[in-house]
Design a protein around this motif. Structure first.
Motif, short mmCIF file in Angstrom:
data_model
loop_
_atom_site.label_atom_id
_atom_site.label_comp_id
_atom_site.label_asym_id
_atom_site.label_seq_id
_atom_site.Cartn_x
_atom_site.Cartn_y
_atom_site.Cartn_z
N SER A 79 0.85 -1.19 0.00
CA SER A 79 0.00 0.00 0.00
C SER A 79 0.88 1.24 0.00
O SER A 79 1.84 1.32 0.76
CB SER A 79 -0.89 0.03 1.24
N ILE A 80 0.52 2.20 -0.83
CA ILE A 80 1.33 3.41 -0.95
C ILE A 80 0.45 4.63 -0.72
O ILE A 80 -0.66 4.73 -1.25
CB ILE A 80 2.00 3.48 -2.34
N ARG A 81 0.96 5.56 0.10
CA ARG A 81 0.25 6.82 0.38
C ARG A 81 0.41 7.78 -0.80
O ARG A 81 1.15 7.52 -1.74
CB ARG A 81 0.84 7.47 1.64
N VAL A 82 -0.25 8.91 -0.69
CA VAL A 82 -0.18 9.95 -1.71
C VAL A 82 1.25 10.46 -1.84
O VAL A 82 1.72 10.76 -2.94
CB VAL A 82 -1.15 11.11 -1.37
N ASP A 83 1.98 10.53 -0.72
CA ASP A 83 3.37 11.01 -0.76
C ASP A 83 4.36 9.90 -1.17
O ASP A 83 5.55 10.05 -1.03
CB ASP A 83 3.77 11.62 0.57
N GLU A 84 3.83 8.79 -1.68
CA GLU A 84 4.59 7.66 -2.19
C GLU A 84 5.38 6.90 -1.13
O GLU A 84 6.35 6.23 -1.43
CB GLU A 84 5.52 8.09 -3.34
N SER A 85 4.96 7.01 0.11
CA SER A 85 5.57 6.19 1.16
C SER A 85 4.70 4.96 1.38
O SER A 85 3.49 4.98 1.16
CB SER A 85 5.71 6.99 2.46
N THR A 86 5.32 3.90 1.80
CA THR A 86 4.64 2.61 1.97
C THR A 86 3.93 2.55 3.32
O THR A 86 4.47 2.99 4.33
CB THR A 86 5.66 1.47 1.88
N THR A 87 2.72 1.99 3.33
CA THR A 87 1.99 1.82 4.60
C THR A 87 1.89 0.35 5.00
O THR A 87 1.66 0.03 6.15
CB THR A 87 0.56 2.38 4.50
N ARG A 88 2.04 -0.54 4.04
CA ARG A 88 1.96 -1.98 4.31
C ARG A 88 2.95 -2.68 3.39
O ARG A 88 3.14 -2.29 2.25
CB ARG A 88 0.54 -2.48 4.04
N ALA A 89 3.58 -3.72 3.93
CA ALA A 89 4.57 -4.46 3.14
C ALA A 89 4.42 -5.95 3.38
O ALA A 89 3.79 -6.39 4.34
CB ALA A 89 5.98 -4.00 3.50
N GLU A 90 5.02 -6.71 2.49
CA GLU A 90 4.97 -8.17 2.55
C GLU A 90 6.40 -8.68 2.52
O GLU A 90 7.19 -8.28 1.66
CB GLU A 90 4.19 -8.66 1.33
N LEU A 91 6.75 -9.53 3.45
CA LEU A 91 8.06 -10.14 3.49
C LEU A 91 7.94 -11.58 3.00
O LEU A 91 7.19 -12.36 3.57
CB LEU A 91 8.63 -10.11 4.92
N ARG A 92 8.64 -11.89 1.93
CA ARG A 92 8.56 -13.23 1.32
C ARG A 92 9.87 -13.97 1.56
O ARG A 92 10.95 -13.44 1.27
CB ARG A 92 8.31 -13.13 -0.18
N LEU A 93 9.77 -15.18 2.05
CA LEU A 93 10.93 -16.05 2.23
C LEU A 93 10.79 -17.25 1.31
O LEU A 93 9.73 -17.86 1.24
CB LEU A 93 11.04 -16.54 3.67
N VAL A 94 11.86 -17.58 0.60
CA VAL A 94 11.91 -18.77 -0.23
C VAL A 94 13.15 -19.56 0.20
O VAL A 94 14.26 -19.03 0.19
CB VAL A 94 12.01 -18.42 -1.73
N ALA A 95 12.92 -20.80 0.60
CA ALA A 95 14.02 -21.66 1.03
C ALA A 95 14.16 -22.81 0.05
O ALA A 95 13.22 -23.56 -0.18
CB ALA A 95 13.75 -22.19 2.42
N ASN A 96 15.32 -22.92 -0.56
CA ASN A 96 15.65 -24.07 -1.40
C ASN A 96 16.46 -25.02 -0.54
O ASN A 96 17.40 -24.59 0.13
CB ASN A 96 16.44 -23.64 -2.63
#
Length: 164
Positions: A79-96
């Motif tokens: 999610s990005i605000r009007v001032d282009e800063s992030t409000t929500r993020a997703e952390l993805r982990l991939v383990a081989n």
């Protein structure tokens, strides 16, 4: 009456051919002893610690299999605000991973994924703390998925070799 009902239910379950999903049919360990190699990074440390704790119940007198894991982490803004800063993020982990048996037999390879989302506060330190928390949650979830993945893959391998 309750005992009669329980006994009849047990007989019905035994008659239907019920068997454990992951463990061998005669009982025993679903996975067996596994030694987890060092994994780089914060998430790697949490994953190795949690995996070692979960898989400790499988330890026995047999020589352990070797589990080598390479972990990749990626943060995706959602999610990005009007001032282009992030409000929500997703952390993805991939383990081989590569699971090597102690006798030098057939090596098993695969991958496991885990995702954790988090709110990004306006304070810089708050974002670091939120990301660390998401990293720990994703690694703990991944450890549980690893246990299920290994148990399933080893059960499939046992059934394939029994069919031969």
């Amino acid at each position: 009456m309750r005992a009669l009902l329980t006994a009849s239910l047990l007989l019905l379950v035994a008659a239907c051919g019920f068997q454990p999903m992951y463990a061998p049919a005669g009982g025993g360990q679903a996975i067996g002893p596994v030694e987890v190699s060092l994994i780089e990074g914060k998430a790697g440390h949490v994953l190795r610690t949690e995996l070692s704790r979960i898989l400790a119940v499988e330890a026995g007198g047999a020589p352990p299999m070797q589990l080598d894991i390479t972990l990749q982490e990626r943060v995706v803004p959602l999610s990005i605000r009007v001032d282009e800063s992030t409000t929500r993020a997703e952390l993805r982990l991939v383990a081989n991973y590569v699971l090597s048996p102690p006798d030098g037999g057939r090596v098993m390879r695969g991958s496991v994924r885990s995702v954790a989302t988090y709110d990004v506060p306006t304070a810089a330190f708050g974002e670091i703390a939120a990301q660390d928390d998401a990293r720990e949650r994703a690694a703990e979830t991944m450890a549980q998925r690893f246990r299920a993945e290994l148990a399933l893959r080893l059960a499939q391998r046992r059934s394939e070799s029994a069919a031969r």
